[in-house]
Design an enzyme around this catalytic site. Sequence first.
Site, PDB file in Angstrom:
ATOM      1  CG  ASP A   7      30.246  42.830  49.385  1.00  0.00           C
ATOM      2  OD1 ASP A   7      31.478  42.906  49.553  1.00  0.00           O
ATOM      3  OD2 ASP A   7      29.699  43.061  48.289  1.00  0.00           O
ATOM      4  CD  GLU A  68      33.410  38.527  48.153  1.00  0.00           C
ATOM      5  OE1 GLU A  68      34.122  39.401  47.641  1.00  0.00           O
ATOM      6  OE2 GLU A  68      32.409  38.053  47.594  1.00  0.00           O
ATOM      7  CG  ASP A 141      27.158  46.449  46.988  1.00  0.00           C
ATOM      8  OD1 ASP A 141      28.371  46.626  47.094  1.00  0.00           O
ATOM      9  OD2 ASP A 141      26.476  46.965  46.085  1.00  0.00           O
TER      10      ASP A 141
END
Lengths: 186, 186
Positions: A7, A68, A141
């Site tokens: 991430d 992502e 995160d």
Amino acid sequence: MRVIGVDPGSVICGYGVVERTGKRYQLIEYGVIKAKAAGEALPLRCRMIYTRLQQVIERSLPDEMALESLFYAKNVASVIKLSHARGAAMLSGAMREIPVIEYSPKEVKRAVTGRGGADKKQVQFMVRDMLGIEETHEFYDATDALAVAICHLNKVHSPLGRPRSWKQFIEEHPDRIVGSKPRKNS
Amino acid sequence: MRVIGVDPGSVICGYGVVERTGKRYQLIEYGVIKAKAAGEALPLRCRMIYTRLQQVIERSLPDEMALESLFYAKNVASVIKLSHARGAAMLSGAMREIPVIEYSPKEVKRAVTGRGGADKKQVQFMVRDMLGIEETHEFYDATDALAVAICHLNKVHSPLGRPRSWKQFIEEHPDRIVGSKPRKNS
């Protein structure tokens, strides 16, 4: 099969490595890479993300990397910073010949919680439950990165366990490769 | 002092190395790094830019790297792709402890042609003239990269010839470091 989820953020970058054997998910490691200061120069930031992810990849030997996808609606200045950081993150996979695949935030949330609209707390709760993580990590995160890894492990149904080359992977998953073709968020 | 200028694009990335001794500019090398196909996956694209720039840096040993700053007004999808490529480009400098500095397109054009509104042909003409390049390169990206290098060599007035460390460079040029603080285009 073992997947590193990332991430990437320009200030905090989360990562998590998960292994799947049959229906069993096992946590290998997870953590965050923090900028030394919020205003740290972008080249130094990219270097830290790249170097640290290289170390994680070297010791945990994931087969694939999942990220992502970028949410386009953020302000352009942050999208630019974030994209530099993402470039460094995906490079750490590409330099090791690891395929890099992306998923929309909705896909990730749905894969982990069953709902595309779940919040970060719910995602963290489910990730901790699936992987038997007892502590609450300071940063979302890290659990977000684990969620992306789980999402990828859920979605990939390769009879071979893992693709043997980029070429083959791209042939098998033409729509999943970052930057190859624009894809609608599902 | 020797500078590598880079004009990173997600399809074509130009680079050029220039040395300045007193008032004399000398071309060391220049060229472009082309994507294998326009739709090549972004991680592979980043890897090619990073690997090739590393090779150029290894053989030409520049002291610093100069990049054109991003023009925010482009559409967001291209800005995202471009920023990933830029992340890979600046990483190739940062991994070698080379300071990475950016200049707006206007600054670059003004440094080379005297006019911030000059077109690519004029920039190419001036760069070829300054460096004694006889052939017309197929891509403006290569001469644009040389122009950024020349711009940086023009602007830096360090009595030491080169900064000895990132820390020192940042202290001396706090406004020139990519991503540290937003800067107005001049």
